[in-house]
Write an enzyme that holds these catalytic residues in place. Structure first.
Site, PDB file in Angstrom:
ATOM      1  N   SER A   1       0.842  -1.208   0.000  1.00  0.00           N
ATOM      2  CA  SER A   1       0.000   0.000   0.000  1.00  0.00           C
ATOM      3  C   SER A   1       0.872   1.251   0.000  1.00  0.00           C
ATOM      4  O   SER A   1       0.377   2.350  -0.256  1.00  0.00           O
ATOM      5  CB  SER A   1      -0.932  -0.004   1.214  1.00  0.00           C
ATOM      6  OG  SER A   1      -0.213  -0.255   2.398  1.00  0.00           O
TER       7      SER A   1
ATOM      8  N   GLU B   1      -0.727 -12.350  -1.160  1.00  0.00           N
ATOM      9  CA  GLU B   1      -2.164 -12.362  -1.436  1.00  0.00           C
ATOM     10  C   GLU B   1      -2.577 -13.629  -2.185  1.00  0.00           C
ATOM     11  O   GLU B   1      -1.826 -14.113  -3.035  1.00  0.00           O
ATOM     12  CB  GLU B   1      -2.549 -11.147  -2.301  1.00  0.00           C
ATOM     13  CG  GLU B   1      -2.335  -9.820  -1.601  1.00  0.00           C
ATOM     14  CD  GLU B   1      -2.779  -8.633  -2.452  1.00  0.00           C
ATOM     15  OE1 GLU B   1      -3.392  -8.835  -3.528  1.00  0.00           O
ATOM     16  OE2 GLU B   1      -2.507  -7.493  -2.028  1.00  0.00           O
TER      17      GLU B   1
ATOM     18  N   GLU C   1      -9.355  -9.383   4.437  1.00  0.00           N
ATOM     19  CA  GLU C   1      -9.635  -7.974   4.112  1.00  0.00           C
ATOM     20  C   GLU C   1     -11.043  -7.814   3.547  1.00  0.00           C
ATOM     21  O   GLU C   1     -11.434  -8.516   2.600  1.00  0.00           O
ATOM     22  CB  GLU C   1      -8.596  -7.451   3.098  1.00  0.00           C
ATOM     23  CG  GLU C   1      -8.880  -6.006   2.696  1.00  0.00           C
ATOM     24  CD  GLU C   1      -7.747  -5.314   1.955  1.00  0.00           C
ATOM     25  OE1 GLU C   1      -6.659  -5.911   1.788  1.00  0.00           O
ATOM     26  OE2 GLU C   1      -7.966  -4.156   1.537  1.00  0.00           O
TER      27      GLU C   1
HETATM   28  O1  KIV Z   1      -0.276  -3.389   1.506  1.00  0.00           O
HETATM   29  C1  KIV Z   1      -0.991  -3.382   2.511  1.00  0.00           C
HETATM   30  O2  KIV Z   1      -0.938  -2.492   3.352  1.00  0.00           O
HETATM   31  C2  KIV Z   1      -1.947  -4.461   2.650  1.00  0.00           C
HETATM   32  C3  KIV Z   1      -3.170  -4.169   3.436  1.00  0.00           C
HETATM   33  C4  KIV Z   1      -4.153  -3.441   2.579  1.00  0.00           C
HETATM   34  C5  KIV Z   1      -3.782  -5.383   3.961  1.00  0.00           C
HETATM   35  O3  KIV Z   1      -1.773  -5.501   2.083  1.00  0.00           O
END
Ligand code: KIV
Length: 286
Positions: free
Chosen positions: A47, A117, A184
């Site tokens: 993120s 993921e 999530e």
């Molecule tokens: O990259 C991230 O911060 C994440 C969260 C959205 C779970 O994978």
């Protein structure tokens, strides 16, 4: 400094019903704040593509960027369990590449674990990384790297059929040997069922209060990220407002010659100003 927690501590916390506190972190100062605040675990999330680099999503993020940020977070929070997030295309093309990239988070950034993921479709990758001796957190439900296939950043598991698919993914991730699971953006009923059913700690970001712990994105928690705010976010302060206001007041001060004042200036040493003026006069007379 409190003792750094391990995967065994998190399993024990689940058994004892103690909630795990989990936050993203992308840089040295924020990591220092998080460690001082007593977070149980930190995620260097991809993120950061949106929160730090201003990309529209997480897809452009590279392993190089992830390692740089993980190193900075490690320096800021040496005593906190640290998880590196596998970016898009660091684990999808081959199991060998996935194991190698997972290992980089441990060797180059000192992380304790990695996160990736996907559910059933990534079980061979999870198994191989676990077999390499690495602690793995799975991540299912809304998976931002494949948001194109999901039709956008949409909550998952909201119908009974979809919920069953999320449950199947959760069981597959645990079956492949993952040590923890992140859910999530799924309904709390589904999150609660999975947390109760799985023996590994189940963390939530938008999966309801019955999970074993909660994750937030630090840029959301402190009110720094401006582009959008998911439903699961609770803002605990308004950093954007505080910082913008401070910058405006700085501009006002400079424009009105109110900054810097004497308190922000280096005075000359005793007797040196007279000598300086005399030197200037001599130089002018030459
Ligand atoms: O990259 C991230 O911060 C994440 C969260 C959205 C779970 O994978």
């Amino acid at each position: 400094m409190a003792k750094k927690k391990t995967i065994h501590d998190f399993s024990l916390m689940k058994k004892e019903g103690k909630k795990i506190t989990f936050l993203t972190s992308y840089d040295f100062p924020t990591a220092q704040f998080a460690e001082a605040a007593g977070l149980d675990m930190l995620l260097v999330g991809d993120s950061l593509g949106m929160c730090v680099y201003g990309y529209e999503g997480t897809v452009p993020v590279t392993m190089g960027q992830m390692i740089f940020h993980a190193q900075a977070v490690r320096r800021g929070a040496p005593g906190t369990f640290l998880i590196g997030d596998m970016p898009f295309m660091s684990y999808q093309s081959s199991v060998e590449k996935a194991v190698e990239n997972a290992g980089r988070f441990l060797k180059e950034a000192g992380c304790e674990a990695i996160k990736l993921e996907g559910g059933k479709r990534v079980t061979p990758v999870i198994r191989a990384i676990v077999d390499a001796g690495i602690v793995v957190m799975g991540h299912i439900g809304l998976t931002p790297q494949s948001s194109g296939q999901l039709g956008g950043h949409k909550a998952q598991g909201r119908t009974a059929d979809q919920a069953m698919l999320v449950v199947e993914d959760a069981l597959a991730v645990q079956g492949a040997g993952a040590h923890m699971l992140l859910l999530e953006a799924i309904p709390p009923e589904v999150g609660g069922y999975i947390a109760k059913t799985l023996s590994i700690p189940v963390l939530s970001i938008g999966a309801g209060p019955a999970c074993d712990g909660q994750l937030l994105i630090v840029s959301d928690l402190i009110g720094q990220f401006q582009a959008f705010t998911p439903k699961f976010v609770k803002k605990y302060c308004d950093v954007a407002g505080v910082v913008t206001d401070a910058m405006k007041r700085y501009c006002d001060d400079v424009r009105q010659c109110a900054f810097p004042d004497e308190a922000h200036c280096y005075g000359m040493l005793d007797g040196e100003e007279e000598k300086f003026r005399a030197a200037l006069s001599r130089a002018a007379g030459r």
